[in-house]
Scaffold this motif. Sequence first.
Motif, PDB file in Angstrom:
ATOM      1  N   ARG A  42       8.859  -8.994  -6.185  1.00  0.00           N
ATOM      2  CA  ARG A  42       9.120  -8.573  -4.813  1.00  0.00           C
ATOM      3  C   ARG A  42       9.102  -7.051  -4.707  1.00  0.00           C
ATOM      4  NH1 ARG A  42      12.434  -6.397  -1.848  1.00  0.00           N
ATOM      5  NH2 ARG A  42      14.061  -6.143  -3.384  1.00  0.00           N
ATOM      6  N   VAL A  43       9.787  -6.397  -5.629  1.00  0.00           N
ATOM      7  CA  VAL A  43       9.852  -4.933  -5.636  1.00  0.00           C
ATOM      8  C   VAL A  43       8.459  -4.346  -5.896  1.00  0.00           C
ATOM      9  CG1 VAL A  43      10.794  -2.940  -6.890  1.00  0.00           C
ATOM     10  CG2 VAL A  43      12.291  -4.854  -6.270  1.00  0.00           C
ATOM     11  N   ALA A  45       5.538  -5.678  -5.204  1.00  0.00           N
ATOM     12  CA  ALA A  45       4.687  -5.860  -4.021  1.00  0.00           C
ATOM     13  C   ALA A  45       4.991  -4.789  -2.977  1.00  0.00           C
ATOM     14  CB  ALA A  45       4.873  -7.261  -3.443  1.00  0.00           C
ATOM     15  N   GLU A  46       6.252  -4.493  -2.768  1.00  0.00           N
ATOM     16  CA  GLU A  46       6.614  -3.449  -1.802  1.00  0.00           C
ATOM     17  C   GLU A  46       6.134  -2.078  -2.281  1.00  0.00           C
ATOM     18  OE1 GLU A  46       7.508  -1.891   1.599  1.00  0.00           O
ATOM     19  OE2 GLU A  46       7.690  -4.031   1.226  1.00  0.00           O
ATOM     20  N   GLU A  48       3.621  -1.521  -4.215  1.00  0.00           N
ATOM     21  CA  GLU A  48       2.161  -1.526  -4.116  1.00  0.00           C
ATOM     22  C   GLU A  48       1.735  -1.249  -2.671  1.00  0.00           C
ATOM     23  OE1 GLU A  48      -1.642  -2.219  -6.189  1.00  0.00           O
ATOM     24  OE2 GLU A  48       0.313  -1.408  -6.668  1.00  0.00           O
ATOM     25  N   ARG A  49       2.420  -1.840  -1.722  1.00  0.00           N
ATOM     26  CA  ARG A  49       2.117  -1.568  -0.305  1.00  0.00           C
ATOM     27  C   ARG A  49       2.388  -0.097   0.032  1.00  0.00           C
ATOM     28  NH1 ARG A  49       3.442  -7.077   0.150  1.00  0.00           N
ATOM     29  NH2 ARG A  49       5.681  -6.780   0.193  1.00  0.00           N
ATOM     30  N   ASP A  50       3.475   0.459  -0.534  1.00  0.00           N
ATOM     31  CA  ASP A  50       3.774   1.883  -0.323  1.00  0.00           C
ATOM     32  C   ASP A  50       2.676   2.764  -0.929  1.00  0.00           C
ATOM     33  OD1 ASP A  50       6.124   1.384   1.051  1.00  0.00           O
ATOM     34  OD2 ASP A  50       7.427   1.725  -0.693  1.00  0.00           O
ATOM     35  N   ARG A  53      -0.233   2.721   1.424  1.00  0.00           N
ATOM     36  CA  ARG A  53       0.019   3.535   2.627  1.00  0.00           C
ATOM     37  C   ARG A  53      -0.136   5.027   2.338  1.00  0.00           C
ATOM     38  NH1 ARG A  53       3.719  -0.672   3.964  1.00  0.00           N
ATOM     39  NH2 ARG A  53       5.431   0.225   2.789  1.00  0.00           N
TER      40      ARG A  53
END
Length: 142
Positions: A42-43, A45-46, A48-50, A53
Amino acid sequence: YWPDRMRQLVEKMREAVRVFFFNKGVDPVNGLTRDDWVEANRVFAEAERDRERRGEPSMIALLSNAYYDVLDDDGDGTVDVDELKTMMKAFDVPQEAAYTFFEKADTDKSGKLERQELVHLFRKFWMEPYDPQWDGVYAYKY
């Protein structure tokens, strides 16, 4: 030539795997418990999205590109189904899995996998919720 090339590519792939899992929170010595693995995903994935961005390099792309470099045996910048079958054999996965994998990964239906198509497939595996229609692609059923 070939053994030296493979040795270099495998080392590159090992390093990519090490960096990837380190970024997922896996301790190289002690590993990770099952409960911690779920939270680490979960951490990750977040994070990776950051990274996306901010325009920073993706850990998924790092891992995918290392695999791609090994798969592209003839060095033409694409991966065909025969090159993919060779990798399946190396991972002791039935070579039939290459066809399912290839069909889903070759999104532009060119008959060759481009680097970005593999990155997209790896991203789908690591970042999206489980979907049983993809079991054959990820070799779960083998």
